[in-house]
Scaffold this active site. Structure first.
Site, mmCIF file in Angstrom:
data_model
loop_
_atom_site.group_PDB
_atom_site.id
_atom_site.type_symbol
_atom_site.label_atom_id
_atom_site.label_comp_id
_atom_site.label_asym_id
_atom_site.label_seq_id
_atom_site.Cartn_x
_atom_site.Cartn_y
_atom_site.Cartn_z
ATOM 1 N N PHE A 1 -25.337 -10.622 1.259
ATOM 2 C CA PHE A 1 -24.975 -12.029 1.387
ATOM 3 C C PHE A 1 -26.239 -12.874 1.456
ATOM 4 C CE2 PHE A 1 -23.609 -15.877 3.578
ATOM 5 C CZ PHE A 1 -22.406 -16.159 2.943
ATOM 6 N N GLN B 1 -18.436 -10.616 10.326
ATOM 7 C CA GLN B 1 -19.663 -9.980 9.851
ATOM 8 C C GLN B 1 -20.907 -10.381 10.639
ATOM 9 O OE1 GLN B 1 -17.602 -11.874 7.913
ATOM 10 N NE2 GLN B 1 -17.314 -10.969 5.879
ATOM 11 N N GLN B 2 -20.883 -11.512 11.303
ATOM 12 C CA GLN B 2 -22.072 -11.969 12.010
ATOM 13 C C GLN B 2 -22.278 -11.276 13.349
ATOM 14 O OE1 GLN B 2 -24.153 -13.028 10.289
ATOM 15 N NE2 GLN B 2 -24.211 -15.223 9.901
ATOM 16 N N LEU C 1 -5.690 -3.836 11.277
ATOM 17 C CA LEU C 1 -5.868 -2.382 11.225
ATOM 18 C C LEU C 1 -5.745 -1.828 9.810
ATOM 19 C CD1 LEU C 1 -3.539 -1.592 14.288
ATOM 20 C CD2 LEU C 1 -6.023 -1.923 14.329
ATOM 21 N N GLY C 2 -5.991 -2.660 8.811
ATOM 22 C CA GLY C 2 -5.879 -2.202 7.431
ATOM 23 C C GLY C 2 -4.450 -1.850 7.077
ATOM 24 N N ASN D 1 -11.415 -7.135 13.054
ATOM 25 C CA ASN D 1 -10.799 -5.917 12.540
ATOM 26 C C ASN D 1 -11.123 -4.802 13.535
ATOM 27 O OD1 ASN D 1 -13.412 -4.918 11.951
ATOM 28 N ND2 ASN D 1 -13.316 -5.638 9.826
ATOM 29 N N ASP E 1 -8.923 -12.617 5.511
ATOM 30 C CA ASP E 1 -8.872 -14.078 5.516
ATOM 31 C C ASP E 1 -7.454 -14.558 5.208
ATOM 32 O OD1 ASP E 1 -11.609 -13.968 5.934
ATOM 33 O OD2 ASP E 1 -12.075 -14.172 3.799
ATOM 34 N N ASP F 1 -18.417 -15.546 -4.753
ATOM 35 C CA ASP F 1 -18.357 -14.086 -4.693
ATOM 36 C C ASP F 1 -18.617 -13.482 -6.074
ATOM 37 O OD1 ASP F 1 -17.683 -14.358 -2.068
ATOM 38 O OD2 ASP F 1 -15.571 -13.861 -2.313
#
Length: 325
Positions: free
Chosen positions: A116, A170-171, A222-223, A193, A255, A12
């Site tokens: 990415f 993300q995929q 939910l953050g 999420n 994660d 990252d």
């Protein structure tokens, strides 16, 4: 409990922008965006969703099996993961490509713009899960990865009769509705999420109720509002987030949640306790830069749980946190 974590392994590159992205956008010029952000800071950190989750599980006393593809530059990263209790025996090393790269800019409102580069990750489809996991795992977590690898490992887990958890994250943007359905149908756990939950429904053309009926338990982060845990035919369970006074870096918080949640579940703890530990680990991630910058110290985690949910909630986590709880 033996957990195999299949997914991306990456480096990252995290940058901090002192302003707001929204202030740089001109409404009538959105069709011709050309922006460059002068950042104040750059941190190069170890990452990738599978490696992040495996790191957290290792920190919590498990020995997860990491399944993914990397480049020849992986050596120092592999040593680090082994030191954290991660089994890297199922990691495939590419002869030609470098380890994947995640490049992310975060503004002062914690909004992010990222790119990415897949690199060696595109070769993860070559990994045979049955051959890689010499000791049969109790659970296979299929995270964001090369889409063909995600489908292959889901099919292999199903064919071997091994329970699997789906975490397409993300995929989802790259998957067809049919592929997304195949990745989640029959999952013991489904992790998303809030945005991904809506995207999954849109991509598959199915209602939330239809998706929920096809999985064991659906866990939606939910953050700052915590997490929602749902099972078909049961009332939803809402777990408030563990307060975090200052967010240092949001990268990898989800994660960390998954690692805490699965560690508690592996210990046989109920959903509420698993959600609380997940939230406590996520708060630890938010306190540090990078998804593997935190240490899952049992005493600190127990203190976070105790402050947020009470002494009884902390005591319930003793199978994972030991006497510190």
């Amino acid at each position: 409990m033996r957990i195999a974590v299949s997914g991306s392994i990456a480096t990252d590159h995290l940058m901090a922008f002192p302003g707001r992205f929204t202030d740089q956008l001109i409404p009538d010029q959105l069709a011709h965006i050309s922006l460059s952000f002068l950042v104040d800071d750059l941190e190069v950190r170890r990452g990738g969703v599978a490696a992040n989750i495996a790191y957290g599980l290792g920190q919590l006393g498990l020995t997860p099996l990491l399944v993914g593809s990397v480049g020849l530059d992986f050596g120092p990263y592999e040593i680090w993961l082994k030191e954290q209790g991660v089994d890297t025996g199922a990691v495939r090393v590419s002869d030609t490509a470098q380890t994947a790269r995640f490049v992310c800019i975060t503004d002062q409102d914690s909004n992010q713009i990222a790119a990415f580069y897949a690199g060696a990750m595109s070769e993860a489809r070559e990994i045979d899960l049955a051959a890689a996991a010499q000791d049969r795992p109790d659970l296979v977590l299929v995270c964001a990865n090369d889409p063909a690898a995600m489908l292959r490992h889901t099919r292999q887990a199903t064919g071997l009769g091994i329970p699997f958890a789906a975490d397409p994250s993300q995929q989802l943007a790259r998957l067809t509705g049919e592929e997304a359905s195949e990745l989640v149908d029959g999952a013991t756990w489904l992790f998303t999420n809030e945005y991904e939950a809506a995207l999954l429904a849109e991509r598959t053309g199915r209602t939330r109720e239809d998706i929920l009926a096809s999985v064991g338990t659906w866990v939606t982060t939910l953050g700052e509002r915590g997490v929602r845990i749902e099972r078909s035919g049961e009332s939803e369970l809402l777990v408030p987030a563990v307060p975090c006074g200052h967010v240092t870096d949001p990268t990898g918080a989800g994660d960390g949640f998954r690692a805490g949640f699965l560690a508690a579940s592996a210990a046989g703890l109920p959903l509420l306790a698993a959600g609380r530990l997940g939230c406590a680990v996520a708060a630890s991630v938010l306190d540090t830069v990078g998804p593997q910058g935190y240490a899952a110290d049992p005493g600190l985690l127990a203190e976070r749980v105790r402050d947020a949910y009470g002494a009884e909630a902390a005591a319930e986590l003793r199978p994972v946190l030991g006497r510190d709880a």
